[in-house]
Design an enzyme around this catalytic site. Structure first.
Site, PDB file in Angstrom:
ATOM      1  N   TYR A 157      -4.902  17.260 -65.200  1.00 34.00           N
ATOM      2  CA  TYR A 157      -5.411  17.046 -63.850  1.00 34.00           C
ATOM      3  C   TYR A 157      -6.721  17.809 -63.645  1.00 34.00           C
ATOM      4  O   TYR A 157      -7.708  17.252 -63.155  1.00 34.00           O
ATOM      5  CB  TYR A 157      -4.366  17.513 -62.841  1.00 34.00           C
ATOM      6  CG  TYR A 157      -4.763  17.317 -61.397  1.00 34.00           C
ATOM      7  CD1 TYR A 157      -4.771  16.045 -60.823  1.00 34.00           C
ATOM      8  CD2 TYR A 157      -5.106  18.402 -60.590  1.00 34.00           C
ATOM      9  CE1 TYR A 157      -5.119  15.856 -59.496  1.00 34.00           C
ATOM     10  CE2 TYR A 157      -5.460  18.224 -59.263  1.00 34.00           C
ATOM     11  CZ  TYR A 157      -5.463  16.949 -58.714  1.00 34.00           C
ATOM     12  OH  TYR A 157      -5.809  16.774 -57.397  1.00 34.00           O
ATOM     13  N   GLY A 158      -6.739  19.080 -64.039  1.00 29.34           N
ATOM     14  CA  GLY A 158      -7.948  19.884 -63.878  1.00 29.34           C
ATOM     15  C   GLY A 158      -9.113  19.325 -64.659  1.00 29.34           C
ATOM     16  O   GLY A 158     -10.254  19.300 -64.180  1.00 29.34           O
ATOM     17  N   ALA A 159      -8.846  18.833 -65.874  1.00 31.62           N
ATOM     18  CA  ALA A 159      -9.920  18.253 -66.685  1.00 31.62           C
ATOM     19  C   ALA A 159     -10.462  16.981 -66.043  1.00 31.62           C
ATOM     20  O   ALA A 159     -11.678  16.745 -66.013  1.00 31.62           O
ATOM     21  CB  ALA A 159      -9.407  17.954 -68.089  1.00 31.62           C
ATOM     22  N   LYS A 161     -10.428  16.178 -62.872  1.00 28.24           N
ATOM     23  CA  LYS A 161     -11.155  16.513 -61.642  1.00 28.24           C
ATOM     24  C   LYS A 161     -12.467  17.249 -61.960  1.00 28.24           C
ATOM     25  O   LYS A 161     -13.448  17.103 -61.222  1.00 28.24           O
ATOM     26  CB  LYS A 161     -10.269  17.352 -60.726  1.00 28.24           C
ATOM     27  CG  LYS A 161      -9.092  16.575 -60.140  1.00 28.24           C
ATOM     28  CD  LYS A 161      -9.559  15.405 -59.292  1.00 28.24           C
ATOM     29  CE  LYS A 161      -8.426  14.732 -58.555  1.00 28.24           C
ATOM     30  NZ  LYS A 161      -8.869  13.642 -57.653  1.00 28.24           N
TER      31      LYS A 161
END
Length: 256
Positions: A157-159, A161
């Site tokens: 998810y962080g990657a 976003k």
């Protein structure tokens, strides 16, 4: 017009909002409609979209429901077909998915599914809209504080976003001076997805259930309409702002 997936007459102003069936996307759609834009409401599920359109029409606004999975080629084509030749004044990519998993547990299928919704869909919808953007149009990508400040289980998810941040910066240069491109990096907002993610975190970290809010200076999660106020401003009113990433995380970034 709630059941329609096309615009009968070309409107003067048009907004495209993905994830319009609930949460931040619905709040953005309502605010754009209140400003006089006809809103293309995009989402996977038909019933929530009809509810959004019904709310907008009950308030005197205009909207079109477009059931579409933005992660698929067919979904992207459905969005572009609904827009047709109309000029687009605002685009908000609020659709997103988060399936928290430790990297060791991430499958190729989970990885590709999450990036398809969070990055690939926004990329190709925007690509298809480039020739239809009104002069001064505003595009807003909805990123996350997870792209700036890491958390357990957020590698995919962080990657995805964080990639939206890179897309924002580069696309702002590419589309200048015709259109503006900005990004909001949101902290905790009271949506169904965040509630599910928070519960998963609480299950994995007993006794630390409120950590995602406690780290925020304002000590509470935002309401979707509070997030929509900022997004609306970037999309319509901040006419001299482009290429920025605005943390809306209640001070979490400042505490780094």
């Amino acid at each position: 017009m709630p059941h329609s997936a096309s615009i009968p007459d070309t409107p003067a102003k048009l907004a495209v909002v993905t994830g319009s069936g609930s949460g931040i996307g619905r709040a953005c759609a309502q605010r754009f409609a209140a400003r006089g834009l006809t809103v293309i409401c995009v989402g996977r599920r038909s019933e929530p979209l009809r509810e959004t359109v019904g709310m907008i029409e009950a308030s005197g606004g205009a909207a079109v429901a477009v059931p579409a999975d933005v992660s698929s080629i067919g979904g992207v084509k459905a969005v572009l077909a609904a827009v047709g030749p109309a000029e687009v004044q605002a685009v908000v990519h609020a659709a997103g998915t988060d399936q928290p998993s430790a990297m060791a547990d991430v499958t190729r299928e989970l990885y590709e599914a999450e990036l398809a919704v969070n990055l690939t869909g926004p990329y190709f919808i925007t690509q298809g809209l480039i020739g239809r953007l009104a002069v001064g149009a505003g595009i807003v990508f909805v990123s996350s504080s997870s792209a700036i400040r890491g958390r357990d289980g957020q590698s995919v998810y962080g990657a995805s976003k964080a990639a939206l941040i890179g897309l924002t910066i580069n696309l702002a240069i590419e589309l200048k001076p015709h259109a503006r491109v900005n990004c909001v990096a949101l902290g905790a907002v009271r949506t169904a997805m965040i509630e599910r993610v928070a519960q998963a975190y609480a299950d994995a970290h007993p006794g630390d259930e409120g950590a995602h809010v406690a780290a925020d200076m304002l000590r509470r999660a935002a309401d979707p309409h509070e997030a929509a106020v900022t997004i609306e401003h970037l999309a319509l009113d901040a006419v001299m702002v482009t290429g920025i990433v605005l943390p809306m995380d209640k001070g979490r970034t400042a505490a780094l």
